[in-house]
Enzyme design. Structure first.
Site, short mmCIF file in Angstrom:
data_model
loop_
_atom_site.label_atom_id
_atom_site.label_comp_id
_atom_site.label_asym_id
_atom_site.label_seq_id
_atom_site.Cartn_x
_atom_site.Cartn_y
_atom_site.Cartn_z
N HIS A 65 5.76 62.71 -17.76
CA HIS A 65 6.01 61.44 -17.07
C HIS A 65 6.29 61.70 -15.59
O HIS A 65 7.41 61.68 -15.13
CB HIS A 65 7.14 60.65 -17.74
N HIS A 69 10.07 66.75 -13.98
CA HIS A 69 11.47 67.03 -13.60
C HIS A 69 11.68 68.35 -12.88
O HIS A 69 12.73 68.57 -12.29
CB HIS A 69 12.42 66.98 -14.81
N ASP A 83 12.03 57.13 -24.44
CA ASP A 83 13.43 57.50 -24.69
C ASP A 83 14.13 56.61 -25.71
O ASP A 83 15.36 56.51 -25.69
CB ASP A 83 14.21 57.46 -23.37
N HIS A 93 15.81 69.15 -16.84
CA HIS A 93 15.95 67.73 -16.57
C HIS A 93 16.38 67.61 -15.12
O HIS A 93 15.80 68.25 -14.24
CB HIS A 93 16.92 67.06 -17.58
N HIS A 132 6.00 59.99 -23.07
CA HIS A 132 7.46 60.03 -22.99
C HIS A 132 8.06 58.66 -23.24
O HIS A 132 7.82 57.71 -22.48
CB HIS A 132 7.88 60.53 -21.61
N ASP A 137 7.82 56.33 -19.87
CA ASP A 137 9.28 56.50 -19.77
C ASP A 137 10.03 55.24 -20.17
O ASP A 137 11.11 54.94 -19.65
CB ASP A 137 9.71 56.95 -18.38
N GLU A 143 13.60 67.21 -23.71
CA GLU A 143 13.60 66.98 -22.26
C GLU A 143 14.69 67.82 -21.59
O GLU A 143 15.78 67.35 -21.33
CB GLU A 143 13.79 65.49 -21.95
#
Length: 392
Positions: A217, A196, A25, A155, A23, A325, A128
């Site tokens: 993650h 999540h 971003d 999420h 993961h 992350d 996500e």
């Protein structure tokens, strides 16, 4: 062996068995900072101070495959969420097109292995949050056709068919439609990502899924009691499922002392009109001002290693991985400041007696195997049934 020797051995190992990171971003950071103007954030150059990620640091960190998150905020709803997800997918395509010597599109486990052999970074995508499909299995299939290879079921907010770890539950885990989403993901070969989600959702998904699940993650609840982490009873189910739990580096999920501090820091952001996940320079300036009056507890590579030690003990070495992350968190552990830091984690694990064979599973083999197994399940299921047209 000295610390310098362990670090050298870590780099040597990663040259052969690079990191599959679950993961990152970067696409959202590029959206927020420069609205995808890649000339203004040219990741061929060092972007330290602006981003956690660029190509020189990916190379220095020994990254061989990256699941780029095509995340959109969970307060985006309906077609707005779908459109924003498509824009994120397009941003990843632009990155791959712009840097062909370093990044290559990957859709399968074989593609990942081919990229490794070619010395390029396999670039996969993960959506996500189930809000990205707007309750539509046709949209789910379209995302898969565009190259998305996992979807995190939620999420931060509970959605119409699945409970989130950080919101009020409404379904007791997965609704009937949520179970159908998992079945359809199995049929098309999209990995079910349980980061999540609420623990009840984790358990429901494991009960339904015919293919390996992942946690892209997430870390250990037993080591740090944060709802984003994985309970031991769920980790214990991974061997039978074939899944992989990819430990994250986010301090507020891995260091108990950081949990309370982060809640206060996030509230400070909101009080000044910022979203609590904002990592723009303006938001980070506010964080630094807050930190000046209230020092931040700092995680380290050893903190992450504590989680991996426990996760290996409970789930087994064949069912763990790494999901940093980066560019999705305001703060990172000391020594894991950015994507160049992976050798420091591997050196820490070497100091704890992890074998090279076990580290190769952690960094590369486990994630590749999970995707390959999901592909095999999809071939079998798609031969016996067609697309689901279920509606919520």
């Amino acid at each position: 062996m000295s610390a310098a020797q362990r670090l050298s051995e870590a780099r040597e190992l990663l040259a052969e068995h690079p990191v599959v990171d679950g993961h990152n971003d970067l696409p959202w950071a590029l959206r927020e900072q420069v609205r995808y103007d890649l000339a203004r954030r040219d990741i061929a150059d060092d972007q330290s101070g602006r981003l956690h990620t660029d190509i020189p640091r990916l190379r220095a960190g020994g990254v061989g495959a990256q699941f780029w998150s095509v995340y959109v905020r969970s307060d985006y709803a309906g077609d707005t969420a779908v459109s924003a997800t498509l824009e994120q997918i397009d941003a990843v395509a632009q990155l791959i097109d712009r840097y062909p010597a370093d990044l290559v599109r990957a859709l399968t486990a074989d593609d990942m292995e081919a990229a490794r052999a070619d010395g390029r970074i396999a670039s996969l995508m993960g959506a996500e949050g189930g809000h990205s499909i707007n309750n539509s299995l046709a949209t789910l299939r379209a995302l898969h056709q565009l190259g998305v290879r996992y979807m995190t079921l939620t999420h931060n907010d509970t959605i119409d068919w699945a409970d989130s770890a950080t919101d009020e539950p409404r379904h007791g885990g997965l609704s009937d439609f949520g179970r159908e989403v998992v079945r359809e993901m199995n049929r098309i070969g999209m990995l079910v990502d349980l980061s999540h989600v609420a623990a009840t959702t984790m358990r429901d998904a494991l009960a339904v899924s015919a293919a390996p699940v992942i946690f892209s993650h997430s870390s250990s609840l037993a080591v740090c009691e944060h709802p984003r982490n994985i309970p031991d009873d769920v980790l214990e189910q991974l061997p039978a499922n074939g899944g992989v739990a990819m430990a994250t580096f986010v301090p507020k999920f891995i260091l108990p002392a950081a949990v309370e501090w982060t809640l206060a820091a996030d509230e400070n952001l909101r009080a000044h009109g910022f979203h609590h996940l904002d990592t723009t320079p303006e938001a980070m300036a506010l964080h630094r001002a807050f930190e000046a009056g209230r020092p931040r507890p700092v995680a380290t590579a050893a903190t992450v290693a504590d989680h991996l030690d426990h996760m290996r003990e409970v789930a087994g070495v064949d069912h763990i991985g790494i999901g940093g992350d980066y560019d999705g968190t305001a703060f990172t552990p000391a020594g894991l400041d950015d994507v160049a830091g992976y050798p420091n984690l591997i050196a820490e694990l070497l100091a704890r007696g992890w074998s090279r064979a076990d580290l190769a599973k952690l960094t590369w083999s486990n994630a590749v195997r999970a995707l390959r197994d999901a592909e095999a399940v999809a071939r079998e299921l798609s031969a016996s049934r067609g697309p689901s047209n279920a509606v919520l």
